[in-house]
Design a protein around this motif. Sequence first.
Motif, short mmCIF file in Angstrom:
data_model
loop_
_atom_site.label_atom_id
_atom_site.label_comp_id
_atom_site.label_asym_id
_atom_site.label_seq_id
_atom_site.Cartn_x
_atom_site.Cartn_y
_atom_site.Cartn_z
N LEU A 9 0.81 -1.22 0.00
CA LEU A 9 0.00 0.00 0.00
C LEU A 9 0.84 1.27 0.00
CD1 LEU A 9 -3.02 -0.90 2.32
CD2 LEU A 9 -3.01 -0.57 -0.16
N HIS A 10 2.14 1.16 0.26
CA HIS A 10 3.02 2.32 0.18
C HIS A 10 3.36 2.68 -1.26
CE1 HIS A 10 3.41 2.47 4.49
NE2 HIS A 10 3.74 1.18 4.50
N ASN A 12 -1.82 1.51 -4.12
CA ASN A 12 -2.74 2.14 -3.18
C ASN A 12 -3.97 2.68 -3.91
OD1 ASN A 12 -4.06 3.80 -1.27
ND2 ASN A 12 -2.13 4.15 -0.19
N GLU A 13 -3.75 3.36 -5.03
CA GLU A 13 -4.87 3.93 -5.79
C GLU A 13 -5.76 2.84 -6.37
OE1 GLU A 13 -5.69 7.26 -9.26
OE2 GLU A 13 -3.65 6.87 -8.59
N LEU A 14 -5.16 1.80 -6.94
CA LEU A 14 -5.95 0.69 -7.49
C LEU A 14 -6.76 0.00 -6.40
CD1 LEU A 14 -3.37 -0.78 -10.02
CD2 LEU A 14 -5.53 0.36 -10.59
N THR A 15 -6.21 -0.09 -5.20
CA THR A 15 -6.93 -0.68 -4.07
C THR A 15 -8.08 0.22 -3.64
OG1 THR A 15 -4.89 -1.76 -3.33
CG2 THR A 15 -6.68 -1.60 -1.74
N THR A 16 -7.80 1.51 -3.56
CA THR A 16 -8.83 2.48 -3.17
C THR A 16 -10.05 2.41 -4.08
OG1 THR A 16 -7.18 3.96 -2.23
CG2 THR A 16 -9.31 4.95 -2.82
N TYR A 17 -9.80 2.25 -5.38
CA TYR A 17 -10.90 2.19 -6.34
C TYR A 17 -11.46 0.79 -6.54
CZ TYR A 17 -9.97 7.03 -7.42
OH TYR A 17 -9.83 8.40 -7.33
N GLY A 18 -10.99 -0.17 -5.76
CA GLY A 18 -11.55 -1.50 -5.77
C GLY A 18 -11.17 -2.35 -6.97
N VAL A 19 -10.05 -2.02 -7.61
CA VAL A 19 -9.61 -2.79 -8.77
C VAL A 19 -8.80 -3.99 -8.34
CG1 VAL A 19 -8.26 -2.71 -10.91
CG2 VAL A 19 -9.66 -0.74 -10.23
N ILE A 20 -7.95 -3.82 -7.32
CA ILE A 20 -7.11 -4.93 -6.85
C ILE A 20 -7.28 -5.08 -5.34
CG2 ILE A 20 -5.40 -4.64 -8.68
CD1 ILE A 20 -3.55 -3.32 -6.58
N LYS A 35 -5.23 -7.49 -1.86
CA LYS A 35 -4.12 -8.34 -1.44
C LYS A 35 -4.58 -9.79 -1.51
CE LYS A 35 -0.78 -8.92 2.30
NZ LYS A 35 -0.36 -8.39 3.61
N GLY A 36 -3.89 -10.58 -2.32
CA GLY A 36 -4.23 -11.99 -2.45
C GLY A 36 -3.71 -12.80 -1.28
N GLU A 37 -4.11 -14.05 -1.20
CA GLU A 37 -3.67 -14.93 -0.11
C GLU A 37 -2.17 -15.12 -0.09
OE1 GLU A 37 -5.83 -18.59 0.09
OE2 GLU A 37 -7.76 -17.59 -0.14
N ASP A 38 -1.52 -14.94 -1.25
CA ASP A 38 -0.07 -15.09 -1.35
C ASP A 38 0.66 -13.76 -1.19
OD1 ASP A 38 -0.91 -13.92 -3.68
OD2 ASP A 38 0.10 -15.34 -5.01
N SER A 39 -0.05 -12.73 -0.69
CA SER A 39 0.47 -11.37 -0.49
C SER A 39 0.84 -10.67 -1.80
CB SER A 39 1.69 -11.38 0.45
OG SER A 39 1.29 -11.79 1.72
N MET A 40 0.28 -11.16 -2.89
CA MET A 40 0.50 -10.54 -4.19
C MET A 40 -0.78 -9.78 -4.59
SD MET A 40 3.55 -11.52 -4.65
CE MET A 40 4.13 -11.45 -6.31
N CYS A 41 -0.62 -8.84 -5.52
CA CYS A 41 -1.78 -8.10 -6.01
C CYS A 41 -2.69 -9.04 -6.80
CB CYS A 41 -1.33 -6.97 -6.94
SG CYS A 41 -0.42 -5.68 -6.10
N GLU A 42 -3.97 -8.87 -6.61
CA GLU A 42 -4.95 -9.72 -7.29
C GLU A 42 -6.08 -8.83 -7.81
OE1 GLU A 42 -8.09 -12.73 -5.41
OE2 GLU A 42 -6.00 -13.36 -5.13
N ILE A 43 -6.46 -9.04 -9.07
CA ILE A 43 -7.57 -8.30 -9.65
C ILE A 43 -8.85 -8.79 -8.97
CG2 ILE A 43 -8.84 -7.75 -11.75
CD1 ILE A 43 -6.01 -6.66 -11.80
N VAL A 44 -9.66 -7.85 -8.50
CA VAL A 44 -10.84 -8.18 -7.71
C VAL A 44 -11.95 -8.82 -8.54
CG1 VAL A 44 -12.70 -7.17 -6.32
CG2 VAL A 44 -10.37 -6.37 -6.03
N ASN A 45 -12.14 -8.34 -9.75
CA ASN A 45 -13.30 -8.73 -10.55
C ASN A 45 -12.85 -9.21 -11.92
OD1 ASN A 45 -15.59 -8.53 -12.31
ND2 ASN A 45 -16.57 -7.15 -10.84
#
Length: 104
Positions: free
Chosen positions: A14-15, A20-28, A30-40
């Motif tokens: 998130l730093h 951070n921005e992609l998370t804020t807008y609900g695009v990605i 944190k996956g179970e493996d601590s990697m970025c994951e596309i939400v939809n």
Amino acid sequence: MRILTSDEGVRFNLHNEQINELTTYGVIKKGEDSMCEIVNPIYFYCIIQAFKPAINGLEDDYFTDENITGYLTYLTSTGQVDLEGLLDNFRDFVARAGYKILLT
């Protein structure tokens, strides 16, 4: 694009301003493996379509050097498609193009 296409993925942090921005807008997320994951899955599809090049650079690889007539090689004398020959070429093309075909 690295989140979508990289074999290693992108570590969720998130730093990182973009993450951070992609998370804020609900695009990605944190996956179970601590990697970025596309939400939809729809987001995944739309992102791929938005950044997909109109020309993938594989055009010269589709036909072998021996094929100088392009697609005409795959027509029979009656004008029908020689499907077996066309499919054989496609199978060989996948082998020639390798991983690059998966990027399109």
